[in-house]
Design a protein around this motif. Structure first.
Motif, PDB file in Angstrom:
ATOM      1  N   LEU A  62      21.048 101.876  62.492  1.00  0.00           N
ATOM      2  CA  LEU A  62      21.938 101.015  63.268  1.00  0.00           C
ATOM      3  C   LEU A  62      21.351  99.615  63.405  1.00  0.00           C
ATOM      4  CD1 LEU A  62      22.729 103.501  66.197  1.00  0.00           C
ATOM      5  CD2 LEU A  62      24.259 102.922  64.296  1.00  0.00           C
ATOM      6  N   PRO A  63      22.176  98.617  63.715  1.00  0.00           N
ATOM      7  CA  PRO A  63      21.627  97.291  64.043  1.00  0.00           C
ATOM      8  C   PRO A  63      20.658  97.402  65.209  1.00  0.00           C
ATOM      9  CG  PRO A  63      23.998  97.171  63.697  1.00  0.00           C
ATOM     10  CD  PRO A  63      23.661  98.631  63.702  1.00  0.00           C
ATOM     11  N   LEU A  64      19.635  96.552  65.197  1.00  0.00           N
ATOM     12  CA  LEU A  64      18.572  96.657  66.199  1.00  0.00           C
ATOM     13  C   LEU A  64      19.119  96.563  67.621  1.00  0.00           C
ATOM     14  CD1 LEU A  64      15.533  96.888  66.670  1.00  0.00           C
ATOM     15  CD2 LEU A  64      15.398  94.394  66.559  1.00  0.00           C
ATOM     16  N   ALA A  65      20.025  95.626  67.857  1.00  0.00           N
ATOM     17  CA  ALA A  65      20.579  95.458  69.207  1.00  0.00           C
ATOM     18  C   ALA A  65      21.387  96.685  69.635  1.00  0.00           C
ATOM     19  CB  ALA A  65      21.444  94.209  69.267  1.00  0.00           C
ATOM     20  N   ASP A  66      22.162  97.264  68.705  1.00  0.00           N
ATOM     21  CA  ASP A  66      22.956  98.450  69.035  1.00  0.00           C
ATOM     22  C   ASP A  66      22.065  99.644  69.344  1.00  0.00           C
ATOM     23  OD1 ASP A  66      25.101  96.862  68.550  1.00  0.00           O
ATOM     24  OD2 ASP A  66      25.721  97.824  66.686  1.00  0.00           O
ATOM     25  N   ALA A  67      21.059  99.868  68.502  1.00  0.00           N
ATOM     26  CA  ALA A  67      20.147 100.984  68.725  1.00  0.00           C
ATOM     27  C   ALA A  67      19.424 100.835  70.053  1.00  0.00           C
ATOM     28  CB  ALA A  67      19.134 101.070  67.575  1.00  0.00           C
ATOM     29  N   THR A  68      19.044  99.612  70.383  1.00  0.00           N
ATOM     30  CA  THR A  68      18.368  99.363  71.652  1.00  0.00           C
ATOM     31  C   THR A  68      19.312  99.577  72.822  1.00  0.00           C
ATOM     32  OG1 THR A  68      16.908  97.744  70.597  1.00  0.00           O
ATOM     33  CG2 THR A  68      17.082  97.651  72.991  1.00  0.00           C
ATOM     34  N   ALA A  69      20.546  99.102  72.685  1.00  0.00           N
ATOM     35  CA  ALA A  69      21.524  99.247  73.770  1.00  0.00           C
ATOM     36  C   ALA A  69      21.763 100.718  74.101  1.00  0.00           C
ATOM     37  CB  ALA A  69      22.831  98.577  73.383  1.00  0.00           C
ATOM     38  N   LEU A  70      21.778 101.563  73.096  1.00  0.00           N
ATOM     39  CA  LEU A  70      22.044 102.985  73.322  1.00  0.00           C
ATOM     40  C   LEU A  70      20.934 103.658  74.125  1.00  0.00           C
ATOM     41  CD1 LEU A  70      23.487 103.913  69.825  1.00  0.00           C
ATOM     42  CD2 LEU A  70      24.731 103.877  71.998  1.00  0.00           C
ATOM     43  N   THR A  71      19.721 103.135  74.022  1.00  0.00           N
ATOM     44  CA  THR A  71      18.631 103.737  74.789  1.00  0.00           C
ATOM     45  C   THR A  71      18.774 103.469  76.276  1.00  0.00           C
ATOM     46  OG1 THR A  71      17.175 101.796  74.599  1.00  0.00           O
ATOM     47  CG2 THR A  71      17.071 103.431  72.833  1.00  0.00           C
ATOM     48  N   PHE A  72      19.648 102.533  76.652  1.00  0.00           N
ATOM     49  CA  PHE A  72      19.820 102.207  78.062  1.00  0.00           C
ATOM     50  C   PHE A  72      20.664 103.221  78.806  1.00  0.00           C
ATOM     51  CE2 PHE A  72      19.134  97.676  76.529  1.00  0.00           C
ATOM     52  CZ  PHE A  72      17.782  97.763  76.780  1.00  0.00           C
ATOM     53  N   THR A  73      21.099 104.272  78.119  1.00  0.00           N
ATOM     54  CA  THR A  73      21.703 105.387  78.839  1.00  0.00           C
ATOM     55  C   THR A  73      20.626 106.228  79.524  1.00  0.00           C
ATOM     56  OG1 THR A  73      21.665 106.715  76.814  1.00  0.00           O
ATOM     57  CG2 THR A  73      23.681 105.500  77.294  1.00  0.00           C
ATOM     58  N   LYS A  74      19.365 105.988  79.176  1.00  0.00           N
ATOM     59  CA  LYS A  74      18.265 106.763  79.765  1.00  0.00           C
ATOM     60  C   LYS A  74      18.240 106.714  81.289  1.00  0.00           C
ATOM     61  CE  LYS A  74      14.137 105.093  79.846  1.00  0.00           C
ATOM     62  NZ  LYS A  74      12.797 104.563  79.473  1.00  0.00           N
ATOM     63  N   PRO A  75      18.405 105.535  81.942  1.00  0.00           N
ATOM     64  CA  PRO A  75      18.368 105.533  83.410  1.00  0.00           C
ATOM     65  C   PRO A  75      19.412 106.440  84.049  1.00  0.00           C
ATOM     66  CG  PRO A  75      18.098 103.314  82.583  1.00  0.00           C
ATOM     67  CD  PRO A  75      18.468 104.159  81.407  1.00  0.00           C
ATOM     68  N   LEU A  76      20.580 106.579  83.415  1.00  0.00           N
ATOM     69  CA  LEU A  76      21.591 107.475  83.974  1.00  0.00           C
ATOM     70  C   LEU A  76      21.097 108.913  83.963  1.00  0.00           C
ATOM     71  CD1 LEU A  76      24.950 106.106  82.541  1.00  0.00           C
ATOM     72  CD2 LEU A  76      23.929 105.738  84.789  1.00  0.00           C
ATOM     73  N   PHE A  77      20.548 109.338  82.817  1.00  0.00           N
ATOM     74  CA  PHE A  77      19.965 110.674  82.750  1.00  0.00           C
ATOM     75  C   PHE A  77      18.802 110.787  83.731  1.00  0.00           C
ATOM     76  CE2 PHE A  77      21.404 110.111  78.187  1.00  0.00           C
ATOM     77  CZ  PHE A  77      22.532 110.910  78.319  1.00  0.00           C
ATOM     78  N   LEU A  78      18.006 109.740  83.818  1.00  0.00           N
ATOM     79  CA  LEU A  78      16.800 109.767  84.629  1.00  0.00           C
ATOM     80  C   LEU A  78      17.103 109.898  86.116  1.00  0.00           C
ATOM     81  CD1 LEU A  78      13.744 109.588  84.663  1.00  0.00           C
ATOM     82  CD2 LEU A  78      13.947 107.112  84.719  1.00  0.00           C
TER      83      LEU A  78
ATOM     84  N   ARG B 271      20.927 101.354  94.551  1.00  0.00           N
ATOM     85  CA  ARG B 271      20.335 101.675  93.257  1.00  0.00           C
ATOM     86  C   ARG B 271      21.340 102.361  92.338  1.00  0.00           C
ATOM     87  NH1 ARG B 271      14.563 104.298  94.363  1.00  0.00           N
ATOM     88  NH2 ARG B 271      13.927 102.551  95.635  1.00  0.00           N
ATOM     89  N   TRP B 272      22.122 103.283  92.927  1.00  0.00           N
ATOM     90  CA  TRP B 272      23.174 103.914  92.124  1.00  0.00           C
ATOM     91  C   TRP B 272      24.127 102.850  91.579  1.00  0.00           C
ATOM     92  CZ3 TRP B 272      23.087 108.585  90.216  1.00  0.00           C
ATOM     93  CH2 TRP B 272      22.451 109.627  90.893  1.00  0.00           C
ATOM     94  N   SER B 273      24.535 101.942  92.415  1.00  0.00           N
ATOM     95  CA  SER B 273      25.507 100.919  92.017  1.00  0.00           C
ATOM     96  C   SER B 273      24.933  99.985  90.959  1.00  0.00           C
ATOM     97  CB  SER B 273      25.951 100.109  93.240  1.00  0.00           C
ATOM     98  OG  SER B 273      26.554 100.938  94.209  1.00  0.00           O
ATOM     99  N   ALA B 274      23.688  99.525  91.176  1.00  0.00           N
ATOM    100  CA  ALA B 274      23.071  98.609  90.221  1.00  0.00           C
ATOM    101  C   ALA B 274      22.881  99.266  88.855  1.00  0.00           C
ATOM    102  CB  ALA B 274      21.726  98.111  90.757  1.00  0.00           C
ATOM    103  N   THR B 275      22.487 100.534  88.852  1.00  0.00           N
ATOM    104  CA  THR B 275      22.312 101.241  87.592  1.00  0.00           C
ATOM    105  C   THR B 275      23.648 101.453  86.894  1.00  0.00           C
ATOM    106  OG1 THR B 275      20.378 102.379  88.498  1.00  0.00           O
ATOM    107  CG2 THR B 275      21.375 103.327  86.521  1.00  0.00           C
ATOM    108  N   ALA B 276      24.677 101.779  87.666  1.00  0.00           N
ATOM    109  CA  ALA B 276      26.008 101.958  87.083  1.00  0.00           C
ATOM    110  C   ALA B 276      26.521 100.650  86.475  1.00  0.00           C
ATOM    111  CB  ALA B 276      26.983 102.471  88.146  1.00  0.00           C
ATOM    112  N   VAL B 277      26.266  99.554  87.166  1.00  0.00           N
ATOM    113  CA  VAL B 277      26.685  98.252  86.630  1.00  0.00           C
ATOM    114  C   VAL B 277      25.932  97.950  85.335  1.00  0.00           C
ATOM    115  CG1 VAL B 277      26.630  95.759  87.044  1.00  0.00           C
ATOM    116  CG2 VAL B 277      27.378  97.310  88.854  1.00  0.00           C
TER     117      VAL B 277
END
Length: 319
Positions: free
Chosen positions: A118-134, A150-156
């Motif tokens: 994937l493009p570098l920016a796209d691949a990196t963006a997908l890793t930002f789902t980690k905080p939701l799992f975390l 914190r819930w709201s800021a992470t959701a945003v």
């Protein structure tokens, strides 16, 4: 100020005095702020590693890159093992080390594959789902209390990721591999938080390196290609950058609450975007910029909240 404090600040015009003042200033920061700074450093180092993986991955299979990253990362930590001796390698949780190694290897393989596909920016963006799992994992297994801010800021922040991804335009199968990797990395982050109570930083990095290097050898041999001298140098640097980033991340999750420091990993989107533009001629569109601004805004808000809370806390005595 007593004699001990006077000795500590003696010679303020020299390097020792500056170091003492810097340490006192560092210890005055709230634990979550210090943790956030370590996570930011990990993001910068990890982004540089991702750049090298993408460059080398045009010819070398991601399974082989995982092996080299682990092997050279293990080499990078050996000086600290030698300096710390057997005491630094003592462990009370060998089974958790093994579980972390297996999860880490699988997650690393998923993320490295997505970086090469994937493009570098796209691949990196997908890793930002980690905080939701975390957040879910931290609440379930770490007993951390998460307030609505914190819930709201992470959701945003996750909304910003969705803006960048734009699922309606079609999703590459590699996206699901990246999401699986993000979930596994979140699991590893929870294990690191639990292990940090009894395990040393050196032991966590060392055993992780041993386990992942051993388990990744066979898959690497199945797709082996002899790297060129330039590729070999990049692979060596990948290992060292990965170990440094891992060390910073461990410190971040050791000093700060997992749900508080994790959102600061969003900064990797900015680093990846800059690298993608300079190295790979990837130009983000307006939606990518909007998404990045949303992510940065949520991260800055969390930083502001933690700074205000830190003023009402007693400074810790360790760093």
């Amino acid at each position: 100020m007593d004699d001990a404090e006077s000795d500590e600040f003696a010679g303020t015009r020299g390097g020792g005095g500056r170091m003492a003042r810097a340490r006192v200033g560092w210890l005055a920061l709230a634990p979550n702020v210090r943790g956030a700074l370590w996570v930011i450093a990990a993001g910068i180092l990890g982004s540089l590693m991702g750049m090298l993986i993408k460059l080398v991955g045009t010819r070398i299979d991601s399974a082989q890159i995982v092996f080299f990253r682990s092997a050279f990362g293990l080499v990078a930590v050996m000086p600290f093992v030698i300096r710390g001796g057997r005491r630094s390698l003592r462990t009370r949780r060998p089974v958790i080390h093994l579980v972390r190694g297996v999860l880490g290897l699988t997650g690393m393989s998923c993320l490295f594959y997505s970086l090469t596909q994937l493009p570098l920016a796209d691949a990196t963006a997908l890793t930002f789902t980690k905080p939701l799992f975390l957040i879910v994992l931290a609440v379930l297994f770490l007993g951390e209390a998460v307030n609505w801010r914190r819930w709201s800021a992470t959701a945003v922040g996750f909304l910003g990721v969705l803006i960048i991804m734009r699922p309606d335009t079609g999703i590459d199968p590699a996206v699901f591999v990246a999401l699986a990797g993000a979930f596994l990395v979140a699991c590893v982050a929870v294990l690191i938080k639990r292990m940090s109570a009894t395990e040393t930083q050196v032991s966590m990095i060392f055993y992780f390196g041993v386990i992942v290097t051993t388990l990744s050898l066979v898959p690497a041999l199945l797709v082996w290609k002899n790297p060129t001298p330039i590729e070999f140098g990049a692979l060596i640097l990948t290992g060292f950058l990965g170990t440094a980033a891992q060390s910073c991340m461990i410190r971040g999750f050791t000093f700060g609450e997992a749900t508080a420091v994790a959102p600061f990993d969003y900064g990797r989107l900015l680093y990846a975007g800059l690298i993608g533009y300079v190295v790979f001629a990837e130009i983000p569109d307006r939606w990518a910029i909007v998404g990045a601004l949303v992510i940065v805004g949520s991260t800055l808000y969390i930083a502001y909240r933690e700074a205000r809370l830190g003023k009402r806390r007693v400074p810790p005595t360790i760093g």
